[in-house]
Design a protein around this motif. Structure first.
Motif, mmCIF file in Angstrom:
data_model
loop_
_atom_site.group_PDB
_atom_site.id
_atom_site.type_symbol
_atom_site.label_atom_id
_atom_site.label_comp_id
_atom_site.label_asym_id
_atom_site.label_seq_id
_atom_site.Cartn_x
_atom_site.Cartn_y
_atom_site.Cartn_z
ATOM 1 N N GLU A 167 41.597 -18.857 80.614
ATOM 2 C CA GLU A 167 40.154 -18.649 80.426
ATOM 3 C C GLU A 167 39.796 -17.169 80.493
ATOM 4 O OE1 GLU A 167 41.134 -21.381 81.961
ATOM 5 O OE2 GLU A 167 40.005 -22.955 80.950
ATOM 6 N N GLY A 168 40.534 -16.397 81.294
ATOM 7 C CA GLY A 168 40.122 -15.018 81.550
ATOM 8 C C GLY A 168 40.696 -13.996 80.582
ATOM 9 N N HIS A 169 41.577 -14.421 79.655
ATOM 10 C CA HIS A 169 42.261 -13.432 78.816
ATOM 11 C C HIS A 169 41.310 -12.640 77.922
ATOM 12 C CE1 HIS A 169 46.646 -15.076 79.035
ATOM 13 N NE2 HIS A 169 46.147 -14.796 80.210
ATOM 14 N N LEU A 170 40.362 -13.314 77.318
ATOM 15 C CA LEU A 170 39.473 -12.609 76.397
ATOM 16 C C LEU A 170 38.579 -11.616 77.162
ATOM 17 C CD1 LEU A 170 38.629 -12.343 73.439
ATOM 18 C CD2 LEU A 170 36.867 -14.068 73.862
ATOM 19 N N LYS A 171 38.121 -12.039 78.332
ATOM 20 C CA LYS A 171 37.292 -11.141 79.148
ATOM 21 C C LYS A 171 38.098 -9.893 79.535
ATOM 22 C CE LYS A 171 33.806 -11.356 82.653
ATOM 23 N NZ LYS A 171 33.532 -11.741 84.029
ATOM 24 N N ARG A 172 39.334 -10.109 79.908
ATOM 25 C CA ARG A 172 40.204 -8.977 80.237
ATOM 26 C C ARG A 172 40.397 -8.079 79.006
ATOM 27 N NH1 ARG A 172 41.754 -5.023 83.204
ATOM 28 N NH2 ARG A 172 43.953 -4.465 83.003
ATOM 29 N N ALA A 173 40.559 -8.679 77.840
ATOM 30 C CA ALA A 173 40.709 -7.889 76.609
ATOM 31 C C ALA A 173 39.478 -7.004 76.398
ATOM 32 C CB ALA A 173 40.919 -8.805 75.411
ATOM 33 N N PHE A 174 38.298 -7.557 76.650
ATOM 34 C CA PHE A 174 37.077 -6.766 76.480
ATOM 35 C C PHE A 174 37.010 -5.631 77.508
ATOM 36 C CE2 PHE A 174 33.966 -8.383 73.294
ATOM 37 C CZ PHE A 174 34.840 -9.228 72.652
ATOM 38 N N GLU A 175 37.473 -5.875 78.718
ATOM 39 C CA GLU A 175 37.515 -4.788 79.713
ATOM 40 C C GLU A 175 38.429 -3.662 79.226
ATOM 41 O OE1 GLU A 175 37.010 -7.807 83.554
ATOM 42 O OE2 GLU A 175 38.893 -6.711 83.279
ATOM 43 N N LEU A 176 39.555 -4.036 78.634
ATOM 44 C CA LEU A 176 40.509 -3.027 78.164
ATOM 45 C C LEU A 176 39.957 -2.231 76.980
ATOM 46 C CD1 LEU A 176 43.749 -5.200 78.357
ATOM 47 C CD2 LEU A 176 43.192 -3.278 79.855
ATOM 48 N N MET A 177 39.175 -2.900 76.119
ATOM 49 C CA MET A 177 38.619 -2.209 74.941
ATOM 50 C C MET A 177 37.403 -1.355 75.288
ATOM 51 S SD MET A 177 38.766 -5.056 71.882
ATOM 52 C CE MET A 177 38.037 -6.374 72.846
ATOM 53 N N ALA A 178 36.718 -1.692 76.386
ATOM 54 C CA ALA A 178 35.409 -1.090 76.680
ATOM 55 C C ALA A 178 35.386 0.443 76.644
ATOM 56 C CB ALA A 178 34.891 -1.601 78.023
ATOM 57 N N PRO A 179 36.432 1.141 77.164
ATOM 58 C CA PRO A 179 36.355 2.606 77.129
ATOM 59 C C PRO A 179 36.300 3.185 75.712
ATOM 60 C CG PRO A 179 38.092 1.873 78.630
ATOM 61 C CD PRO A 179 37.630 0.667 77.884
ATOM 62 N N PHE A 180 36.721 2.403 74.732
ATOM 63 C CA PHE A 180 36.811 2.925 73.356
ATOM 64 C C PHE A 180 35.713 2.381 72.446
ATOM 65 C CE2 PHE A 180 41.058 2.270 75.198
ATOM 66 C CZ PHE A 180 41.465 3.593 75.307
ATOM 67 N N LYS A 181 34.950 1.418 72.917
ATOM 68 C CA LYS A 181 33.991 0.731 72.050
ATOM 69 C C LYS A 181 32.567 1.095 72.430
ATOM 70 C CE LYS A 181 36.807 -1.660 69.497
ATOM 71 N NZ LYS A 181 36.910 -1.368 68.066
ATOM 72 N N ASN A 182 31.779 1.471 71.441
ATOM 73 C CA ASN A 182 30.348 1.615 71.641
ATOM 74 C C ASN A 182 29.778 0.260 72.075
ATOM 75 O OD1 ASN A 182 27.483 1.529 70.816
ATOM 76 N ND2 ASN A 182 27.905 3.545 69.944
ATOM 77 N N PRO A 183 28.857 0.249 73.065
ATOM 78 C CA PRO A 183 28.321 -1.050 73.531
ATOM 79 C C PRO A 183 27.656 -1.863 72.420
ATOM 80 C CG PRO A 183 27.622 0.753 74.970
ATOM 81 C CD PRO A 183 28.313 1.391 73.809
ATOM 82 N N ASN A 184 27.217 -1.181 71.355
ATOM 83 C CA ASN A 184 26.558 -1.887 70.248
ATOM 84 C C ASN A 184 27.510 -2.375 69.166
ATOM 85 O OD1 ASN A 184 23.941 -1.537 71.261
ATOM 86 N ND2 ASN A 184 23.941 0.583 70.525
ATOM 87 N N THR A 185 28.798 -2.112 69.307
ATOM 88 C CA THR A 185 29.769 -2.567 68.303
ATOM 89 C C THR A 185 29.591 -4.067 68.051
ATOM 90 O OG1 THR A 185 31.356 -0.949 69.147
ATOM 91 C CG2 THR A 185 32.239 -2.740 67.784
#
Lengths: 241, 241
Positions: A167-185
């Motif tokens: 269940e938590g894999h996608l949330k973890r993926a978003f945490e990992l991407m967050a430093p590189f992604k604009n919040p509005n992406t």
């Protein structure tokens, strides 16, 4: 003869002519039970051997045995048979074990392409596919791929984004991407792309709703240029308008 | 109505039913001249507006004008309309300019999937698409994507690997990947996948023959597990056999 057939996302309208012909030519159909259901109108009265989840090796073995005994067999995968599908395992078994079977891989439309057309045009620039299933891949490698892909601003398509036990894999993926992604992406979520029950949502990265996602869902995360307008997710190719 | 149709690699057998129906429903076909030729048996006597290379904006403008005037129009891309195809530009124009046109994106089989089936099963694990054309993308960003993808051990599909004015791009890409790739990593080259003149080669990374590659070619570089056997390029999914 063993046809390894990608049937596309499910509806007959996204199936190719050669996939249909292979299923029609086959004497026996082998597949995961959910997917055999999707092609039942092509199959008619032919025998269908259905196997359950996580029975991939047995399924391929059955298909190879039938083909070696002289039958024309179609083993089916949803999407493309060569993208997280059955083509790899069949060809691994053919090359590593002693099978005397002629195999033909019939490609199909993979989920990212089908989902992309539902969302608009999110895959117009360099993009990658990452499966979040760690059944067969070390989670550390999956994390590395997520980080590298986000850092290089690929559009990212997540396969197997959620299932029981992860269940938590996608949330973890978003945490990992967050430093590189604009919040509005823009993030696109497509459930059952190309099937009757198809649903889609597009939302900003920072408002991602993980509860919408299940195993039949594809998640597409845009790049720095991707935008949302008129209900569509669009990644510009770079033309000056 | 404007259908943005991905016709697949070229042969009718890799086209989907809905792509064929859209072309049959259209009153006018618009496309790059090479691609309109590929569907001529579906088009019959209908008017076909052919434009040349690098005329993408004019081509889309023509299609939108015809659709706005009330015609049913199909603008065609080879492969998938949403992967380096016409869907992005059409939807950019619709969202950024004032067009009163209903658009439907019809996906098709992109070159990587078609080429994968020709090579065996090279795309069975996480993979990415990188276009080596720097007409619309800064070369520095392309280099960064190549390095990040190789470092994270993605299977990499190169689109637009070579054309006049960028003979050296693919060679440079191989230099950038070299620190991360075993010299024996299989590389698959498919020219005109899915068409009558289809050709393929598979060779080790260190013996890459750049002269085989032209603009109608797709290049697939394996990951650390990809192997070559019985004429096929296979990336294991990770099952224990």
């Amino acid at each position: 003869m063993l046809y390894v057939v990608g049937i596309g996302p499910g509806g007959l309208d996204m199936m190719t002519y050669q996939a249909r012909e292979a299923i029609e030519a086959a004497e026996v159909i082998v597949g995961y039970k959910t997917y055999t259901h999707l092609v039942k109108e092509l199959v008619g009265d032919k025998p269908v051997i259905k196997t359950g989840m996580c029975k991939e090796i047995e399924r391929c073995q059955t298909a190879l045995e039938l083909a070696q005994s002289g039958k024309t067999v179609a083993i089916i995968s949803s999407g493309d048979s060569g993208v997280y599908g059955m083509a790899g395992l069949i060809l691994e078994m053919v090359t590593k074990q002693k099978w005397d079977v002629e195999v033909k891989v019939i490609p199909g439309m993979t989920a990212s392409i089908a989902a992309g057309s539902v969302l608009g045009a999110p895959l117009m620039h360099d993009f990658c596919h990452i499966s979040l299933s760690d059944l067969l891949t070390p989670w550390e490698l999956i994390e590395k791929r997520i980080i590298n892909a986000a850092e290089a601003d690929f559009v990212i398509c997540f396969y197997n984004p959620r299932s029981r036990g992860r269940e938590g894999h996608l949330k973890r993926a978003f945490e990992l991407m967050a430093p590189f992604k604009n919040p509005n992406t823009p993030v696109g979520i497509v459930k059952e792309a190309g099937r009757r029950k198809e649903e889609k949502w597009i939302m900003p990265f920072e408002e991602m709703d993980f509860e919408l996602v299940d195993m039949r869902t594809l998640v597409v995360v845009g790049n720095q240029s991707t935008y949302f307008d008129q209900g569509m997710m669009i990644t510009p190719r770079g033309y000056s308008l």
